[in-house]
Design a protein around this motif. Structure first.
Motif, PDB file in Angstrom:
ATOM      1  N   LYS A  58      27.152  66.542  51.987  1.00  0.00           N
ATOM      2  CA  LYS A  58      28.023  65.500  51.449  1.00  0.00           C
ATOM      3  C   LYS A  58      27.259  64.217  51.154  1.00  0.00           C
ATOM      4  O   LYS A  58      27.646  63.425  50.289  1.00  0.00           O
ATOM      5  N   ARG A  59      26.171  64.010  51.873  1.00  0.00           N
ATOM      6  CA  ARG A  59      25.383  62.794  51.692  1.00  0.00           C
ATOM      7  C   ARG A  59      24.833  62.679  50.280  1.00  0.00           C
ATOM      8  O   ARG A  59      24.792  61.599  49.694  1.00  0.00           O
ATOM      9  N   VAL A  60      24.433  63.791  49.701  1.00  0.00           N
ATOM     10  CA  VAL A  60      23.867  63.775  48.355  1.00  0.00           C
ATOM     11  C   VAL A  60      24.944  63.475  47.321  1.00  0.00           C
ATOM     12  O   VAL A  60      24.769  62.651  46.417  1.00  0.00           O
ATOM     13  N   LYS A  61      26.094  64.120  47.437  1.00  0.00           N
ATOM     14  CA  LYS A  61      27.137  63.958  46.434  1.00  0.00           C
ATOM     15  C   LYS A  61      27.704  62.543  46.414  1.00  0.00           C
ATOM     16  O   LYS A  61      27.893  61.942  45.358  1.00  0.00           O
ATOM     17  N   GLU A  62      27.989  61.980  47.585  1.00  0.00           N
ATOM     18  CA  GLU A  62      28.677  60.695  47.633  1.00  0.00           C
ATOM     19  C   GLU A  62      27.730  59.515  47.493  1.00  0.00           C
ATOM     20  O   GLU A  62      28.075  58.504  46.888  1.00  0.00           O
ATOM     21  N   GLN A  63      26.526  59.613  48.044  1.00  0.00           N
ATOM     22  CA  GLN A  63      25.637  58.459  48.045  1.00  0.00           C
ATOM     23  C   GLN A  63      24.870  58.304  46.746  1.00  0.00           C
ATOM     24  O   GLN A  63      24.672  57.197  46.262  1.00  0.00           O
ATOM     25  N   LEU A  64      24.436  59.409  46.152  1.00  0.00           N
ATOM     26  CA  LEU A  64      23.521  59.303  45.031  1.00  0.00           C
ATOM     27  C   LEU A  64      24.149  59.584  43.679  1.00  0.00           C
ATOM     28  O   LEU A  64      23.808  58.948  42.699  1.00  0.00           O
ATOM     29  N   PHE A  65      25.023  60.552  43.584  1.00  0.00           N
ATOM     30  CA  PHE A  65      25.576  60.883  42.287  1.00  0.00           C
ATOM     31  C   PHE A  65      26.490  59.763  41.806  1.00  0.00           C
ATOM     32  O   PHE A  65      27.482  59.445  42.449  1.00  0.00           O
ATOM     33  N   PRO A  66      26.187  59.146  40.687  1.00  0.00           N
ATOM     34  CA  PRO A  66      27.072  58.093  40.179  1.00  0.00           C
ATOM     35  C   PRO A  66      28.398  58.677  39.724  1.00  0.00           C
ATOM     36  O   PRO A  66      28.452  59.742  39.105  1.00  0.00           O
ATOM     37  N   GLN A  67      29.477  57.985  40.072  1.00  0.00           N
ATOM     38  CA  GLN A  67      30.809  58.414  39.659  1.00  0.00           C
ATOM     39  C   GLN A  67      31.148  57.739  38.335  1.00  0.00           C
ATOM     40  O   GLN A  67      31.511  56.557  38.310  1.00  0.00           O
ATOM     41  N   PRO A  68      31.022  58.437  37.219  1.00  0.00           N
ATOM     42  CA  PRO A  68      31.250  57.787  35.923  1.00  0.00           C
ATOM     43  C   PRO A  68      32.728  57.467  35.716  1.00  0.00           C
ATOM     44  O   PRO A  68      33.618  58.191  36.171  1.00  0.00           O
ATOM     45  N   PHE A  69      32.972  56.364  35.048  1.00  0.00           N
ATOM     46  CA  PHE A  69      34.334  56.004  34.667  1.00  0.00           C
ATOM     47  C   PHE A  69      34.287  55.480  33.245  1.00  0.00           C
ATOM     48  O   PHE A  69      33.229  55.138  32.709  1.00  0.00           O
ATOM     49  N   GLU A  70      35.448  55.426  32.628  1.00  0.00           N
ATOM     50  CA  GLU A  70      35.533  55.046  31.223  1.00  0.00           C
ATOM     51  C   GLU A  70      36.457  53.856  31.058  1.00  0.00           C
ATOM     52  O   GLU A  70      37.521  53.786  31.702  1.00  0.00           O
ATOM     53  N   GLY A  71      36.051  52.921  30.229  1.00  0.00           N
ATOM     54  CA  GLY A  71      36.874  51.750  29.979  1.00  0.00           C
ATOM     55  C   GLY A  71      36.394  50.540  30.758  1.00  0.00           C
ATOM     56  O   GLY A  71      35.230  50.422  31.135  1.00  0.00           O
ATOM     57  N   CYS A  72      37.319  49.641  31.022  1.00  0.00           N
ATOM     58  CA  CYS A  72      37.021  48.396  31.714  1.00  0.00           C
ATOM     59  C   CYS A  72      37.866  48.303  32.979  1.00  0.00           C
ATOM     60  O   CYS A  72      39.066  48.616  32.960  1.00  0.00           O
ATOM     61  N   LYS A  73      37.232  47.859  34.070  1.00  0.00           N
ATOM     62  CA  LYS A  73      37.927  47.724  35.340  1.00  0.00           C
ATOM     63  C   LYS A  73      37.686  46.346  35.925  1.00  0.00           C
ATOM     64  O   LYS A  73      36.597  45.797  35.830  1.00  0.00           O
ATOM     65  N   VAL A  74      38.740  45.820  36.543  1.00  0.00           N
ATOM     66  CA  VAL A  74      38.645  44.579  37.312  1.00  0.00           C
ATOM     67  C   VAL A  74      39.237  44.868  38.682  1.00  0.00           C
ATOM     68  O   VAL A  74      40.401  45.265  38.797  1.00  0.00           O
ATOM     69  N   ILE A  75      38.428  44.681  39.735  1.00  0.00           N
ATOM     70  CA  ILE A  75      38.834  44.991  41.102  1.00  0.00           C
ATOM     71  C   ILE A  75      38.817  43.703  41.906  1.00  0.00           C
ATOM     72  O   ILE A  75      37.785  43.027  41.992  1.00  0.00           O
ATOM     73  N   LEU A  76      39.954  43.357  42.471  1.00  0.00           N
ATOM     74  CA  LEU A  76      40.094  42.170  43.304  1.00  0.00           C
ATOM     75  C   LEU A  76      40.364  42.600  44.735  1.00  0.00           C
ATOM     76  O   LEU A  76      41.326  43.337  44.991  1.00  0.00           O
ATOM     77  N   GLN A  77      39.515  42.145  45.667  1.00  0.00           N
ATOM     78  CA  GLN A  77      39.664  42.461  47.079  1.00  0.00           C
ATOM     79  C   GLN A  77      39.912  41.180  47.862  1.00  0.00           C
ATOM     80  O   GLN A  77      39.210  40.190  47.690  1.00  0.00           O
ATOM     81  N   LYS A  78      40.914  41.216  48.736  1.00  0.00           N
ATOM     82  CA  LYS A  78      41.287  40.027  49.494  1.00  0.00           C
ATOM     83  C   LYS A  78      41.553  40.410  50.945  1.00  0.00           C
ATOM     84  O   LYS A  78      42.369  41.285  51.228  1.00  0.00           O
ATOM     85  N   GLY A  79      40.830  39.759  51.863  1.00  0.00           N
ATOM     86  CA  GLY A  79      41.063  39.965  53.276  1.00  0.00           C
ATOM     87  C   GLY A  79      42.066  38.973  53.807  1.00  0.00           C
ATOM     88  O   GLY A  79      41.805  37.761  53.839  1.00  0.00           O
ATOM     89  N   LEU A  80      43.243  39.449  54.208  1.00  0.00           N
ATOM     90  CA  LEU A  80      44.286  38.567  54.723  1.00  0.00           C
ATOM     91  C   LEU A  80      44.048  38.186  56.176  1.00  0.00           C
ATOM     92  O   LEU A  80      44.476  37.127  56.625  1.00  0.00           O
ATOM     93  N   SER A  81      43.383  39.070  56.923  1.00  0.00           N
ATOM     94  CA  SER A  81      43.005  38.806  58.309  1.00  0.00           C
ATOM     95  C   SER A  81      41.866  39.757  58.646  1.00  0.00           C
ATOM     96  O   SER A  81      41.403  40.524  57.795  1.00  0.00           O
ATOM     97  N   LYS A  82      41.414  39.698  59.891  1.00  0.00           N
ATOM     98  CA  LYS A  82      40.337  40.587  60.284  1.00  0.00           C
ATOM     99  C   LYS A  82      40.809  42.031  60.431  1.00  0.00           C
ATOM    100  O   LYS A  82      39.991  42.933  60.608  1.00  0.00           O
ATOM    101  N   HIS A  83      42.110  42.266  60.362  1.00  0.00           N
ATOM    102  CA  HIS A  83      42.645  43.616  60.484  1.00  0.00           C
ATOM    103  C   HIS A  83      43.282  44.133  59.188  1.00  0.00           C
ATOM    104  O   HIS A  83      43.516  45.339  59.070  1.00  0.00           O
ATOM    105  N   PHE A  84      43.571  43.254  58.257  1.00  0.00           N
ATOM    106  CA  PHE A  84      44.355  43.657  57.083  1.00  0.00           C
ATOM    107  C   PHE A  84      43.652  43.199  55.817  1.00  0.00           C
ATOM    108  O   PHE A  84      43.205  42.057  55.720  1.00  0.00           O
ATOM    109  N   GLN A  85      43.568  44.100  54.816  1.00  0.00           N
ATOM    110  CA  GLN A  85      42.915  43.804  53.540  1.00  0.00           C
ATOM    111  C   GLN A  85      43.684  44.479  52.419  1.00  0.00           C
ATOM    112  O   GLN A  85      44.192  45.599  52.574  1.00  0.00           O
TER     113      GLN A  85
END
Length: 327
Positions: A58-85
């Motif tokens: 599993k190490r080879v598949k997940e760490q090295l193989f790039p996961q291709p995607f198509e189009g444009c993506k915007v990802i917003l990550q927000k930590g509300l507390s040390k336990h919740f995101q």
């Protein structure tokens, strides 16, 4: 007889009958001290837990193989507390959608930077929903449950119970049980450390449903050295081999799998290169597909730029995408 003739002349016991003096007797040389006994921990190789059987290769598949995607993506990550995101993902392209995800992490520390329980959920405007629960009981028992729906229809649900011993891991998975239809899939896995580098295991899959029963047995193993790893699985119908080698900032990998029934096989080679704040991943396979992924941290901003590209030289199919992650 005179007095002189009646005396017995005493001689040293070390003298011979001829009156020649014998060399003095010396003490025997002392015996060399016996070697100290080594403790049991030093004579026997200490074994550690090998991890899960499903992680072989599993190490080879997940760490090295790039996961291709198509189009444009915007990802917003927000930590509300040390336990919740929370995170929001907006995708613009052939399949435009919006996704919302939330993650809750408990306060019980089970390992370095690893806390339990963990609850993750993700849903999209297309009606897809996934949920994952990770929990640990004591120091050995671990529970994993996940549920997935697609367009408001059940796709699958399963639960896995792991027991992590000192030098082995045993797992039992039950997937999609349906008492009404009389169908279910059960998977039993076992992985044992034989040395500090070598681990071998087996997997048994049993499926029942539709008036039929089916069982499949497979074997797996992994040899891990200081900077490289070789993993393999052999089943009744297919086989899979991976190789992972780390050279400072460069990681090389190779993968090969095949079908015993169809007598076909495919192979791929890839790499991962760390260039300061940038990570480059690439892959080439025997189907004529070339894929590249570039990840650039936009320091000092809390943002990351991702570029993805994939091209098949035989079918002229391609995918190109740009993504920005903030947070």
């Amino acid at each position: 007889m005179g007095n002189g003739s009646g005396r017995v002349k005493c001689t040293d016991a070390r003298a011979g009958t001829s009156g020649i003096a014998m060399p003095p007797i010396t003490a025997a040389p002392p015996r060399p001290p016996a070697p100290a006994e080594l403790p049991a921990a030093a004579t026997a190789e200490e074994l550690t837990n090998p991890g899960d059987y499903e992680d072989i290769g599993k190490r080879v598949k997940e760490q090295l193989f790039p996961q291709p995607f198509e189009g444009c993506k915007v990802i917003l990550q927000k930590g509300l507390s040390k336990h919740f995101q929370t995170n929001h993902t907006l995708t613009l392209g052939p399949s435009s959608q919006w996704q919302f995800g939330a993650t809750f992490v408990g306060s019980r520390k089970v390992a370095e930077n690893d806390f339990r329980p963990v609850l993750m959920g993700d849903m999209s405007t297309s009606g897809n929903f996934t949920a994952l629960l990770l929990h640990q009981f004591g120091s050995a028992w671990r529970l994993k449950c996940n549920v997935q729906t697609q367009q408001a229809k059940w796709v699958g649900y399963q639960g896995t119970l792991d027991y992590h011993g000192t030098d082995f891991t045993a797992s039992l998975t039950l997937a999609n049980p349906d008492p009404i239809a009389g169908s279910a899939v059960a998977v039993a896995q076992y992985l044992q450390s034989l040395t500090s580098s070598l681990a071998l295991g087996t997997e048994l899959l049993y499926q029942v449903g539709g008036g039929m029963q089916n069982a499949l047995l497979s074997l797996g193993g992994r040899y891990r050295a200081r900077d490289w790893e070789l993993a393999a699985r052999l089943g009744m119908h297919n086989w899979h081999v991976t190789y992972h080698h780390k050279l400072r900032d460069l990681v090389l990998m190779a993968e090969c799998d095949g079908s015993l029934m169809q007598a076909e096989s495919t192979a791929a080679v890839g790499y991962q290169l760390e260039l300061g704040a940038m990570t480059v991943r690439g892959r080439v396979d025997t189907h004529g597909t070339v894929a590249v992924g570039v990840e650039r941290r936009l320091e000092p901003l809390p943002a990351t730029l991702l570029l993805s590209g994939q091209l098949n030289h035989w079918t002229d199919e391609n995918k190109f995408g740009v993504a920005v992650t903030v947070g």
